[in-house]
Enzyme design. Structure first.
Site, PDB file in Angstrom:
ATOM      1  N   GLY A  13       0.817  -1.214   0.000  1.00 11.90           N
ATOM      2  CA  GLY A  13       0.000   0.000   0.000  1.00 11.90           C
ATOM      3  C   GLY A  13       0.844   1.254   0.000  1.00 11.90           C
ATOM      4  N   HIS A  19       2.281   4.662  -4.957  1.00 10.84           N
ATOM      5  CA  HIS A  19       2.799   5.822  -5.679  1.00 10.84           C
ATOM      6  C   HIS A  19       3.016   5.415  -7.132  1.00 10.84           C
ATOM      7  CE1 HIS A  19       6.531   3.650  -5.250  1.00 10.84           C
ATOM      8  NE2 HIS A  19       6.503   3.772  -3.926  1.00 10.84           N
ATOM      9  N   GLU A  20       3.655   6.298  -7.896  1.00  9.86           N
ATOM     10  CA  GLU A  20       3.827   6.047  -9.337  1.00  9.86           C
ATOM     11  C   GLU A  20       4.645   4.780  -9.630  1.00  9.86           C
ATOM     12  OE1 GLU A  20       2.958   6.965 -12.559  1.00  9.86           O
ATOM     13  OE2 GLU A  20       1.301   7.774 -11.395  1.00  9.86           O
ATOM     14  N   HIS A  23       4.434   1.892  -7.900  1.00  8.40           N
ATOM     15  CA  HIS A  23       3.442   0.816  -7.865  1.00  8.40           C
ATOM     16  C   HIS A  23       2.533   0.910  -9.098  1.00  8.40           C
ATOM     17  CE1 HIS A  23       4.159   1.557  -3.426  1.00  8.40           C
ATOM     18  NE2 HIS A  23       4.401   0.262  -3.498  1.00  8.40           N
ATOM     19  N   GLY A  77       9.109  -4.725  -8.601  1.00  7.31           N
ATOM     20  CA  GLY A  77       9.959  -3.612  -9.011  1.00  7.31           C
ATOM     21  C   GLY A  77      11.437  -3.944  -8.893  1.00  7.31           C
ATOM     22  N   LYS A  96      13.474  -1.755  -8.222  1.00  4.84           N
ATOM     23  CA  LYS A  96      13.894  -0.914  -7.093  1.00  4.84           C
ATOM     24  C   LYS A  96      14.353  -1.802  -5.924  1.00  4.84           C
ATOM     25  CE  LYS A  96      13.049   2.281  -3.694  1.00  4.84           C
ATOM     26  NZ  LYS A  96      12.792   1.381  -2.592  1.00  4.84           N
ATOM     27  N   ASP A  97      13.637  -2.911  -5.718  1.00  2.00           N
ATOM     28  CA  ASP A  97      13.992  -3.859  -4.659  1.00  2.00           C
ATOM     29  C   ASP A  97      14.618  -5.084  -5.337  1.00  2.00           C
ATOM     30  OD1 ASP A  97      12.619  -2.545  -2.214  1.00  2.00           O
ATOM     31  OD2 ASP A  97      11.122  -2.495  -3.789  1.00  2.00           O
ATOM     32  N   SER A 125       9.500   5.911  -3.213  1.00  2.00           N
ATOM     33  CA  SER A 125       9.373   4.948  -2.118  1.00  2.00           C
ATOM     34  C   SER A 125       8.374   5.512  -1.124  1.00  2.00           C
ATOM     35  CB  SER A 125      10.726   4.749  -1.435  1.00  2.00           C
ATOM     36  OG  SER A 125      10.537   4.153  -0.171  1.00  2.00           O
ATOM     37  N   ARG A 156       8.645   5.379   1.853  1.00  2.00           N
ATOM     38  CA  ARG A 156       9.391   5.946   2.987  1.00  2.00           C
ATOM     39  C   ARG A 156       9.885   7.369   2.708  1.00  2.00           C
ATOM     40  NH1 ARG A 156      10.598   0.385   3.200  1.00  2.00           N
ATOM     41  NH2 ARG A 156      10.076  -0.539   5.214  1.00  2.00           N
TER      42      ARG A 156
HETATM   43  P1  AMP Z   1       6.119  -2.254  -1.495  1.00  2.06           P
HETATM   44  O1  AMP Z   1       4.720  -1.729  -1.400  1.00  2.06           O
HETATM   45  O2  AMP Z   1       7.163  -1.299  -1.060  1.00  2.06           O
HETATM   46  O3  AMP Z   1       6.262  -3.638  -0.903  1.00  2.06           O
HETATM   47  O4  AMP Z   1       6.376  -2.440  -3.043  1.00  2.06           O
HETATM   48  C1  AMP Z   1       5.512  -3.204  -3.842  1.00  2.06           C
HETATM   49  C2  AMP Z   1       6.150  -3.386  -5.181  1.00  2.06           C
HETATM   50  O5  AMP Z   1       6.366  -2.116  -5.793  1.00  2.06           O
HETATM   51  C3  AMP Z   1       7.522  -4.067  -5.089  1.00  2.06           C
HETATM   52  O6  AMP Z   1       7.633  -5.010  -6.142  1.00  2.06           O
HETATM   53  C4  AMP Z   1       8.466  -2.915  -5.257  1.00  2.06           C
HETATM   54  O7  AMP Z   1       9.723  -3.290  -5.806  1.00  2.06           O
HETATM   55  C5  AMP Z   1       7.704  -2.039  -6.240  1.00  2.06           C
HETATM   56  N1  AMP Z   1       8.189  -0.652  -6.201  1.00  2.06           N
HETATM   57  C6  AMP Z   1       8.353   0.120  -5.100  1.00  2.06           C
HETATM   58  N2  AMP Z   1       8.889   1.310  -5.455  1.00  2.06           N
HETATM   59  C7  AMP Z   1       9.082   1.285  -6.793  1.00  2.06           C
HETATM   60  C8  AMP Z   1       9.612   2.207  -7.751  1.00  2.06           C
HETATM   61  N3  AMP Z   1      10.061   3.411  -7.394  1.00  2.06           N
HETATM   62  N4  AMP Z   1       9.660   1.822  -9.052  1.00  2.06           N
HETATM   63  C9  AMP Z   1       9.214   0.589  -9.432  1.00  2.06           C
HETATM   64  N5  AMP Z   1       8.694  -0.319  -8.575  1.00  2.06           N
HETATM   65  C10 AMP Z   1       8.636   0.012  -7.276  1.00  2.06           C
END
Ligand code: AMP
Length: 288
Positions: free
Chosen positions: A33, A36-37, A39, A149, A151-152, A187, A189
């Site tokens: 959740g 952002h862009e 996701h 992503g 990113k991770d 992110s 964060r």
């Molecule tokens: P999270 O909600 O942080 O667990 O992220 C959910 C998914 O979104 C994960 O696969 C992340 O790698 C991806 N994600 C988070 N930030 C970005 C970003 N800036 N660009 C692309 N994918 C992202």
């Protein structure tokens, strides 16, 4: 049409049953959740490629190494549903913690090797928590494709390895990192950064680009790492947790650069931890 929102595994099964019976490709985007862009790019990509797109929104307690980080994690379900709608998701699964963990799990998924370095070295049981929840979600959703992503990047490598090792019938797609205009990777964060920290944060990407530049000039990993660290050391508010040149599949630091590599880093700005990475290809490899 607005996505259908379900909160329990039973509701999820009922919503997915007709989709499983059809030949429709199911694209699945797991998230925590605060969308952002970044996701949005994953959800849009899934909608473009699959007949049915679903998103999970679940702040997974067992992947947090600090209780404070879990408690501070932004929870913005109404806004998240708007993003899911705008990006073409048909179904959103937003379970409460008790639905995923009715009692403390005695079973966990642990992907070794890929988690020995980088975030795996500093974040305790983080990747065990990630692999366990992703495995549970894959069982519940039974997707055709899943979108993560870059990113991770270490998380993506962990999921790829788990899918291969445990024969999950799902195709894992990596999606490029979405960034702010100044290079900072999006992110959830980032919203915790003070104005001063936000000003300093793009240095992380600049440092990674410096290392990429070095690799592309033919420099070795020691020099590439030094170039990146000298960018970061010029900013006093930044504390470097790690910065490594790694093989993308194994996520292990390289001892020499023989082909494409990933340069990954984690830094602290005050109480906020940021991670980012780029890929880099040495010149002699370009000519192949
Ligand atoms: P999270 O909600 O942080 O667990 O992220 C959910 C998914 O979104 C994960 O696969 C992340 O790698 C991806 N994600 C988070 N930030 C970005 C970003 N800036 N660009 C692309 N994918 C992202």
């Amino acid at each position: 049409m607005s996505p259908v929102v379900v909160h329990t595994a039973a509701e999820l099964r009922a919503a997915l049953k007709p989709v499983w019976r059809s030949d429709t490709l199911i694209g699945f985007v797991p998230t925590m959740g605060a969308l952002h862009e970044g996701h949005a790019a994953l959800i849009r990509r899934a909608s473009e490629e699959c007949g049915f797109t679903m998103v999970s929104i679940f702040v997974n307690p067992i992947q947090f190494d600090r209780a404070e980080d879990y408690e501070l994690y932004a929870r913005t379900l109404p806004e998240d549903l708007e993003v899911c709608h705008a990006c073409g998701a048909q179904l959103v699964f937003a379970p409460p913690v008790e639905e995923i963990y009715p009692e403390a799990s005695l079973t966990h998924v642990e992907v070794s090797g890929v988690t020995d370095y980088l975030c795996g070295q500093y974040r305790g049981l983080h990747f065990r928590g990630v692999a366990t929840v992703v495995a549970k979600l894959f069982h519940l959703v039974q997707p055709t494709r899943t979108y993560f992503g870059e990113k991770d990047a270490q998380q993506l490598a962990v999921v790829r390895r788990m899918v291969a090792d445990l024969n999950f019938p799902v195709e894992v797609i990596g999606v490029p990192t979405v960034r702010e205009a100044d290079g900072l990777a999006l992110s959830s964060r980032n919203r915790r950064l003070s104005p001063e920290e936000r000003r300093d944060a793009p240095a992380l990407y600049r440092a990674l680009l410096a290392a990429r530049g070095a690799v592309e000039r033919g420099a070795g990993h020691v020099e590439a790492r030094q170039d990146a660290l000298s960018v970061l050391s010029s900013i006093s508010s930044i504390r470097v947790e790690y910065l490594e040149v790694v093989d993308d599949e194994s996520q292990r630091p390289v001892s020499s650069i023989e082909g494409p590599v990933r340069i990954s880093a984690a830094i602290w700005l005050g109480a906020t931890r940021l991670i980012d990475n780029v890929t880099a290809t040495p010149p002699r490899f370009d000519r192949c």
